[in-house]
Design a protein around this motif. Structure first.
Motif, PDB file in Angstrom:
ATOM      1  N   GLY A  78      -2.835   0.030 -17.285  1.00  0.00           N
ATOM      2  CA  GLY A  78      -3.650   0.369 -18.439  1.00  0.00           C
ATOM      3  C   GLY A  78      -5.134   0.119 -18.218  1.00  0.00           C
ATOM      4  N   ASP A  79      -5.468  -0.700 -17.227  1.00  0.00           N
ATOM      5  CA  ASP A  79      -6.879  -0.996 -16.920  1.00  0.00           C
ATOM      6  C   ASP A  79      -7.480  -0.045 -15.893  1.00  0.00           C
ATOM      7  OD1 ASP A  79      -6.722  -3.143 -18.648  1.00  0.00           O
ATOM      8  OD2 ASP A  79      -6.391  -4.630 -17.066  1.00  0.00           O
ATOM      9  N   TRP A  80      -6.692   0.901 -15.364  1.00  0.00           N
ATOM     10  CA  TRP A  80      -7.183   1.763 -14.288  1.00  0.00           C
ATOM     11  C   TRP A  80      -8.053   2.920 -14.775  1.00  0.00           C
ATOM     12  CZ3 TRP A  80      -1.830   2.443 -11.498  1.00  0.00           C
ATOM     13  CH2 TRP A  80      -1.445   1.219 -10.954  1.00  0.00           C
ATOM     14  N   GLY A  81      -7.892   3.321 -16.019  1.00  0.00           N
ATOM     15  CA  GLY A  81      -8.651   4.458 -16.543  1.00  0.00           C
ATOM     16  C   GLY A  81     -10.146   4.245 -16.395  1.00  0.00           C
ATOM     17  N   GLY A  82     -10.835   5.261 -15.874  1.00  0.00           N
ATOM     18  CA  GLY A  82     -12.282   5.188 -15.692  1.00  0.00           C
ATOM     19  C   GLY A  82     -12.714   4.596 -14.364  1.00  0.00           C
ATOM     20  N   GLU A  83     -11.778   4.019 -13.614  1.00  0.00           N
ATOM     21  CA  GLU A  83     -12.135   3.486 -12.292  1.00  0.00           C
ATOM     22  C   GLU A  83     -12.435   4.641 -11.339  1.00  0.00           C
ATOM     23  OE1 GLU A  83     -12.689   0.288 -11.304  1.00  0.00           O
ATOM     24  OE2 GLU A  83     -12.506  -0.036 -13.454  1.00  0.00           O
ATOM     25  N   VAL A  84     -13.231   4.385 -10.336  1.00  0.00           N
ATOM     26  CA  VAL A  84     -13.669   5.433  -9.409  1.00  0.00           C
ATOM     27  C   VAL A  84     -13.246   5.076  -7.989  1.00  0.00           C
ATOM     28  CG1 VAL A  84     -15.700   6.602  -8.445  1.00  0.00           C
ATOM     29  CG2 VAL A  84     -15.645   6.002 -10.875  1.00  0.00           C
ATOM     30  N   ILE A  85     -12.677   6.075  -7.293  1.00  0.00           N
ATOM     31  CA  ILE A  85     -12.377   5.933  -5.865  1.00  0.00           C
ATOM     32  C   ILE A  85     -13.050   7.088  -5.139  1.00  0.00           C
ATOM     33  CG2 ILE A  85     -10.193   4.740  -6.263  1.00  0.00           C
ATOM     34  CD1 ILE A  85      -8.765   7.361  -5.507  1.00  0.00           C
ATOM     35  N   GLU A  86     -13.120   6.987  -3.835  1.00  0.00           N
ATOM     36  CA  GLU A  86     -13.771   8.023  -3.033  1.00  0.00           C
ATOM     37  C   GLU A  86     -12.741   8.802  -2.235  1.00  0.00           C
ATOM     38  OE1 GLU A  86     -16.580   7.736   0.729  1.00  0.00           O
ATOM     39  OE2 GLU A  86     -17.626   7.090  -1.103  1.00  0.00           O
ATOM     40  N   CYS A  87     -12.871  10.119  -2.233  1.00  0.00           N
ATOM     41  CA  CYS A  87     -11.975  10.965  -1.453  1.00  0.00           C
ATOM     42  C   CYS A  87     -12.310  10.802   0.033  1.00  0.00           C
ATOM     43  CB  CYS A  87     -12.135  12.432  -1.872  1.00  0.00           C
ATOM     44  SG  CYS A  87     -11.202  13.582  -0.832  1.00  0.00           S
ATOM     45  N   PRO A  88     -11.330  10.507   0.870  1.00  0.00           N
ATOM     46  CA  PRO A  88     -11.607  10.339   2.295  1.00  0.00           C
ATOM     47  C   PRO A  88     -11.913  11.667   3.002  1.00  0.00           C
ATOM     48  CG  PRO A  88      -9.265  10.097   1.879  1.00  0.00           C
ATOM     49  CD  PRO A  88      -9.934  10.240   0.548  1.00  0.00           C
ATOM     50  N   ASN A  89     -11.627  12.779   2.351  1.00  0.00           N
ATOM     51  CA  ASN A  89     -11.860  14.092   2.973  1.00  0.00           C
ATOM     52  C   ASN A  89     -13.270  14.614   2.694  1.00  0.00           C
ATOM     53  OD1 ASN A  89     -10.855  16.428   4.442  1.00  0.00           O
ATOM     54  ND2 ASN A  89     -10.953  17.480   2.471  1.00  0.00           N
ATOM     55  N   CYS A  90     -13.675  14.628   1.410  1.00  0.00           N
ATOM     56  CA  CYS A  90     -14.985  15.193   1.063  1.00  0.00           C
ATOM     57  C   CYS A  90     -16.008  14.122   0.671  1.00  0.00           C
ATOM     58  CB  CYS A  90     -14.836  16.206  -0.069  1.00  0.00           C
ATOM     59  SG  CYS A  90     -14.366  15.509  -1.676  1.00  0.00           S
ATOM     60  N   ASN A  91     -15.574  12.867   0.628  1.00  0.00           N
ATOM     61  CA  ASN A  91     -16.428  11.721   0.290  1.00  0.00           C
ATOM     62  C   ASN A  91     -17.037  11.782  -1.109  1.00  0.00           C
ATOM     63  OD1 ASN A  91     -15.989  10.538   2.820  1.00  0.00           O
ATOM     64  ND2 ASN A  91     -17.599  11.792   3.725  1.00  0.00           N
ATOM     65  N   LYS A  92     -16.459  12.590  -1.986  1.00  0.00           N
ATOM     66  CA  LYS A  92     -16.936  12.632  -3.370  1.00  0.00           C
ATOM     67  C   LYS A  92     -16.133  11.641  -4.200  1.00  0.00           C
ATOM     68  CE  LYS A  92     -18.726  17.283  -3.288  1.00  0.00           C
ATOM     69  NZ  LYS A  92     -18.696  18.609  -3.871  1.00  0.00           N
ATOM     70  N   GLN A  93     -16.726  11.217  -5.292  1.00  0.00           N
ATOM     71  CA  GLN A  93     -16.074  10.235  -6.156  1.00  0.00           C
ATOM     72  C   GLN A  93     -15.087  10.906  -7.098  1.00  0.00           C
ATOM     73  OE1 GLN A  93     -19.214   7.949  -8.005  1.00  0.00           O
ATOM     74  NE2 GLN A  93     -19.200   6.507  -6.290  1.00  0.00           N
ATOM     75  N   ILE A  94     -13.960  10.207  -7.307  1.00  0.00           N
ATOM     76  CA  ILE A  94     -12.896  10.675  -8.191  1.00  0.00           C
ATOM     77  C   ILE A  94     -12.696   9.611  -9.254  1.00  0.00           C
ATOM     78  CG2 ILE A  94     -10.462  11.309  -8.346  1.00  0.00           C
ATOM     79  CD1 ILE A  94     -10.586  11.826  -5.300  1.00  0.00           C
ATOM     80  N   GLU A  95     -12.714  10.022 -10.510  1.00  0.00           N
ATOM     81  CA  GLU A  95     -12.479   9.084 -11.600  1.00  0.00           C
ATOM     82  C   GLU A  95     -10.986   9.099 -11.945  1.00  0.00           C
ATOM     83  OE1 GLU A  95     -13.779   8.211 -16.225  1.00  0.00           O
ATOM     84  OE2 GLU A  95     -14.654   9.914 -15.171  1.00  0.00           O
ATOM     85  N   ILE A  96     -10.404   7.921 -12.015  1.00  0.00           N
ATOM     86  CA  ILE A  96      -8.993   7.797 -12.391  1.00  0.00           C
ATOM     87  C   ILE A  96      -8.886   8.061 -13.891  1.00  0.00           C
ATOM     88  CG2 ILE A  96      -6.977   6.270 -12.514  1.00  0.00           C
ATOM     89  CD1 ILE A  96      -7.879   6.950  -9.639  1.00  0.00           C
ATOM     90  N   ASP A  97      -8.107   9.073 -14.247  1.00  0.00           N
ATOM     91  CA  ASP A  97      -7.990   9.456 -15.637  1.00  0.00           C
ATOM     92  C   ASP A  97      -6.643   9.049 -16.220  1.00  0.00           C
ATOM     93  OD1 ASP A  97      -8.571  10.733 -18.103  1.00  0.00           O
ATOM     94  OD2 ASP A  97      -7.579  12.550 -17.436  1.00  0.00           O
ATOM     95  N   ASP A  98      -5.571   9.522 -15.606  1.00  0.00           N
ATOM     96  CA  ASP A  98      -4.213   9.271 -16.100  1.00  0.00           C
ATOM     97  C   ASP A  98      -3.295   9.052 -14.906  1.00  0.00           C
ATOM     98  OD1 ASP A  98      -2.220   8.946 -17.956  1.00  0.00           O
ATOM     99  OD2 ASP A  98      -2.007  11.083 -18.411  1.00  0.00           O
ATOM    100  N   TYR A  99      -2.081   8.599 -15.161  1.00  0.00           N
ATOM    101  CA  TYR A  99      -1.133   8.366 -14.079  1.00  0.00           C
ATOM    102  C   TYR A  99       0.260   8.693 -14.568  1.00  0.00           C
ATOM    103  CZ  TYR A  99      -0.936   4.058 -16.743  1.00  0.00           C
ATOM    104  OH  TYR A  99      -0.852   3.154 -17.773  1.00  0.00           O
ATOM    105  N   ASP A 100       1.123   9.103 -13.643  1.00  0.00           N
ATOM    106  CA  ASP A 100       2.534   9.371 -13.908  1.00  0.00           C
ATOM    107  C   ASP A 100       3.349   8.543 -12.945  1.00  0.00           C
ATOM    108  OD1 ASP A 100       2.180  11.365 -15.882  1.00  0.00           O
ATOM    109  OD2 ASP A 100       1.830  12.871 -14.334  1.00  0.00           O
ATOM    110  N   TRP A 101       4.496   8.096 -13.408  1.00  0.00           N
ATOM    111  CA  TRP A 101       5.427   7.343 -12.553  1.00  0.00           C
ATOM    112  C   TRP A 101       6.587   8.249 -12.202  1.00  0.00           C
ATOM    113  CZ3 TRP A 101       4.081   2.451 -11.058  1.00  0.00           C
ATOM    114  CH2 TRP A 101       3.058   1.831 -11.780  1.00  0.00           C
ATOM    115  N   ASP A 102       6.901   8.394 -10.940  1.00  0.00           N
ATOM    116  CA  ASP A 102       8.062   9.184 -10.486  1.00  0.00           C
ATOM    117  C   ASP A 102       9.234   8.297 -10.241  1.00  0.00           C
ATOM    118  OD1 ASP A 102       7.403  11.800 -10.595  1.00  0.00           O
ATOM    119  OD2 ASP A 102       6.792  11.975  -8.512  1.00  0.00           O
TER     120      ASP A 102
END
Length: 102
Positions: A78-102
């Motif tokens: 529940g605390d992950w929303g809004g966190e930012v990680i970097e794509c290792p391919n294009c080096n652009k930032q990705i904001e964590i929005d939602d998640y699904d559990w499989d």
């Protein structure tokens, strides 16, 4: 273990040849051992992998769950929303929005 053999005589218990079929039959009649009660089964899973599709370059990022958890500020999803990680391919930032559990 049969509780009352007289009940079984009335329902033709002895005509059932196979022992496991007899046992199942007596369980249906509630005449076998203690009354069986239904139970729900809960399967506990442990997350292993995380997959994220980069919204910039469509690269599929795969990493161990423990590595992803290390990037997040908390172990609580529940605390992950809004966190930012970097794509290792294009080096652009990705904001964590939602998640699904499989």
């Amino acid at each position: 273990m049969i509780n009352d053999i007289e009940i079984c005589k009335e329902c033709h218990y002895m005509n059932i040849k196979d022992y496991s079929c007899r046992e199942r039959h007596c369980r249906k009649c509630d005449n076998y051992g203690g009354k069986l009660l239904p139970a729900d089964v809960r399967i506990i899973q442990r997350p292993v992998m995380v997959r994220i599709d980069c919204p910039h370059c469509d690269y599929e990022i795969e990493m161990q769950y423990s590595d992803f958890e290390g990037l997040m500020p908390s172990e609580y999803p529940g605390d992950w929303g809004g966190e930012v990680i970097e794509c290792p391919n294009c080096n652009k930032q990705i904001e964590i929005d939602d998640y699904d559990w499989d």
